[in-house]
Scaffold this active site. Structure first.
Site, PDB file in Angstrom:
ATOM      1  N   GLU A  98       1.441  -1.307  -0.319  1.00  0.00           N
ATOM      2  CA  GLU A  98       0.072  -0.324  -0.183  1.00  0.00           C
ATOM      3  C   GLU A  98       0.734   1.456  -0.340  1.00  0.00           C
ATOM      4  O   GLU A  98       1.409   1.510   0.773  1.00  0.00           O
ATOM      5  CB  GLU A  98      -1.238  -0.325   1.434  1.00  0.00           C
TER       6      GLU A  98
ATOM      7  N   GLU B  20      -8.003  -2.590  -3.207  1.00  0.00           N
ATOM      8  CA  GLU B  20      -8.629  -1.575  -2.766  1.00  0.00           C
ATOM      9  C   GLU B  20      -8.355  -0.219  -3.068  1.00  0.00           C
ATOM     10  O   GLU B  20      -8.842   1.132  -2.587  1.00  0.00           O
ATOM     11  CB  GLU B  20      -7.705  -1.565  -0.794  1.00  0.00           C
TER      12      GLU B  20
ATOM     13  N   ASP C  56       2.871   0.089   3.764  1.00  0.00           N
ATOM     14  CA  ASP C  56       2.155  -0.432   4.661  1.00  0.00           C
ATOM     15  C   ASP C  56       2.869  -1.472   3.459  1.00  0.00           C
ATOM     16  O   ASP C  56       2.278  -2.301   2.366  1.00  0.00           O
ATOM     17  CB  ASP C  56       0.388  -0.397   4.232  1.00  0.00           C
TER      18      ASP C  56
ATOM     19  N   GLU D  82       3.785   1.104   8.608  1.00  0.00           N
ATOM     20  CA  GLU D  82       3.443   0.095   7.894  1.00  0.00           C
ATOM     21  C   GLU D  82       3.945  -1.461   8.284  1.00  0.00           C
ATOM     22  O   GLU D  82       4.058  -1.227   6.674  1.00  0.00           O
ATOM     23  CB  GLU D  82       1.697   0.050   8.375  1.00  0.00           C
TER      24      GLU D  82
ATOM     25  N   ASP E  59       0.493  -3.891  12.102  1.00  0.00           N
ATOM     26  CA  ASP E  59      -0.602  -4.441  12.026  1.00  0.00           C
ATOM     27  C   ASP E  59      -0.323  -6.575  12.072  1.00  0.00           C
ATOM     28  O   ASP E  59      -0.838  -6.356  13.044  1.00  0.00           O
ATOM     29  CB  ASP E  59      -0.696  -3.972  10.381  1.00  0.00           C
TER      30      ASP E  59
ATOM     31  N   LYS F 286      -7.856  -3.382  13.843  1.00  0.00           N
ATOM     32  CA  LYS F 286      -8.650  -3.770  12.950  1.00  0.00           C
ATOM     33  C   LYS F 286      -9.886  -4.663  13.388  1.00  0.00           C
ATOM     34  O   LYS F 286      -9.546  -5.820  14.318  1.00  0.00           O
ATOM     35  CB  LYS F 286      -8.471  -4.077  12.071  1.00  0.00           C
TER      36      LYS F 286
ATOM     37  N   HIS G 200      -9.762  -0.573   7.436  1.00  0.00           N
ATOM     38  CA  HIS G 200     -10.950  -1.387   6.871  1.00  0.00           C
ATOM     39  C   HIS G 200     -10.066  -2.900   6.182  1.00  0.00           C
ATOM     40  O   HIS G 200      -8.855  -2.690   6.976  1.00  0.00           O
ATOM     41  CB  HIS G 200     -11.493  -0.610   5.810  1.00  0.00           C
TER      42      HIS G 200
ATOM     43  N   LYS H  31      -7.709   4.446   7.960  1.00  0.00           N
ATOM     44  CA  LYS H  31      -7.298   3.621   6.328  1.00  0.00           C
ATOM     45  C   LYS H  31      -8.818   3.127   5.630  1.00  0.00           C
ATOM     46  O   LYS H  31      -8.959   2.453   6.458  1.00  0.00           O
ATOM     47  CB  LYS H  31      -6.081   3.444   6.256  1.00  0.00           C
TER      48      LYS H  31
END
Ligand code: PGA
Ligand code: ZN
Length: 423
Positions: free
Chosen positions: A167, A208, A246, A287, A314, A339, A367, A390
């Site tokens: 990401e 995404e 990310d 991340e 994460d 999350k 998300h 995000k």
């Protein structure tokens, strides 16, 4: 106030990737009716709460969730309906106890989070409050609209290109308000599309909603992003539009090292690479820069770059209060991604966020790559005042649903503060 569930029902619906997920409807004794959609990830941490899938290859290639839906309609419904609960948190506790496993594997984390999201929404409705206001009251937090992080270039397991980093996000840190941040994200997204087209790249989208060009080197993507930010009339950096990464490094981890754009790197070499990236580009947050099993690497990454950028966990933390507590003790990262379905109840999610707040770790509500139109996370981010969210690109309905909900919240209360949480 007593929360009494008259009816609970789950049905198999589709997520944004054409895979089955759950919608849970809950009706209270006084006739309040609410609904929740369950998100689902693709680059999952190994210690996440366990999603129950049918495994029946004859339906949806084994991805069906009729078993999880059956658990809501059968065992969970029997245990919860007709009983009075003092709060949604009590319902969460009943769910955890009923499941009886550490990972929610028996009834399914997807079944449990669906009921939990619906219970919190019902409790807010019974209290006559907006969900974000209700969450703030229960968590004891000061609401604040979060800075949206728009994932505009997709790689890793979210796209069919050779880009290893998952990401590349636009973070409009300099925007004065939530609507202006959304505008910046959308304007840069449009300029990025134009740049990609002009350079001969396809502008198809990843899971995404970000573009998925055939670029392999992360630095090449970062150059394109800086140019697109400038094209759109913004300043690249903290006063305008910054960038968040990310890499989701667990997905390109190999034996003792990492493989990025065809190059084998040790943990230390990958940290060097991040340092060069931070020197050269306006990256403010990284991340999952390293793999979830590389705790020693994470300590070094935090030592070397934690003073300059946000180092966020994460896959390594999976919104788990116990793992985050251990990480804080070992000085791993300075921030956590949040999350709801990684841990499986709203109560445990709020607990993970509280632990972060008290330790000075920042938090970003997130998300999943598989989403529904449910915008619960917009209220969660606002109510907890964590300052960051995000939800993918400023494109595709399931992503935009969250940003549009934030705009509606902003519109409903002009006094709400906006921006990163300060102290
Ligand atoms: P996932 O990816 O939802 O596919 O797990 C999101 C992320 O890694 O942050
Ligand atoms: Zn991630």
């Amino acid at each position: 106030m007593t929360l009494q569930i008259a009816q609970l029902h789950a049905v198999e619906i589709l997520d944004s990737r054409a895979r089955p997920t759950l919608a849970v409807t809950l009706t209270t004794a006084d006739g309040t009716h609410v609904r929740a959609g369950v998100p689902s990830g693709a680059s999952t941490g190994t210690r996440e709460a366990v999603e129950l899938r049918d495994g029946d290859q004859a339906r949806y290639h084994g991805q069906g969730v009729l078993g999880a839906a059956g658990n809501v309609n059968g065992e969970i419904s029997q245990a919860l309906t007709g009983r009075g609960f003092a709060s949604a948190a009590d319902i969460d506790r009943a769910l955890i106890e009923l499941d009886g496993t550490d990972t929610k594997a028996r009834l399914g984390a997807n079944a449990i989070i669906g009921v939990s999201l619906a219970a919190w929404r019902a409790e807010a409705a019974l209290a006559g409050q907006e969900l974000w206001q209700h969450l703030a009251r229960i968590a004891g937090t000061t609401p604040r609209l979060p800075v949206p992080h728009f994932n505009v270039v997709n790689g890793g397991v979210h796209a069919p290109n050779d880009l290893d980093f998952q990401e590349f996000m636009l973070a409009p840190l300099g925007a004065p308000s939530l609507p202006e941040a959304v505008r910046a994200g959308a304007e840069v997204y449009a300029r990025l599309k134009a740049r990609l087209s002009a350079a001969g790249y396809a502008t198809g989208l990843g899971d995404e909603g970000g573009f998925a060009p055939a670029v392999a080197r992360p630095e090449d993507v970062l150059e394109l992003l800086v140019d697109a930010i400038t094209d759109a009339g913004y300043t690249p950096g903290p006063d305008g539009v910054a960038i968040a990464l990310d890499p989701a490094a667990s997905e390109f981890r190999h034996e003792d090292g990492y493989r990025v754009a065809g190059e084998d790197l040790t943990s230390e070499q990958l940290i060097d690479r991040y340092e060069q990236i931070v020197d050269r580009f306006p990256v403010w947050s990284i991340e999952d820069g390293l793999g979830e099993d590389d705790w020693e690497g994470w300590v070094r990454l935090t030592e070397r770059l934690g003073g300059r950028v946000q180092i966020m966990g994460d896959d390594i933390f999976v919104t788990n209060p116990a793992i985050i507590t251990e990480a804080i003790g070992r000085k791993v990262a300075n921030s956590a991604l949040i999350k709801v379905n990684q841990i499986g109840t709203v109560t445990e999610t709020l607990e993970a966020m509280r632990i972060c707040r008290e330790a000075g770790y920042t938090q970003m509500v997130s998300h999943r790559s598989g989403e529904t139109e449910d915008a619960f996370i917009a209220d969660l981010a606002t109510g907890t005042g964590c300052g960051q969210i995000k939800s993918g690109a400023p494109a595709r309905g399931e992503r935009v649903a969250k940003y549009n909900r934030l705009i509606a919240i902003a519109e409903s209360d002009p006094a709400l503060r906006y921006g990163l949480a300060t102290g």
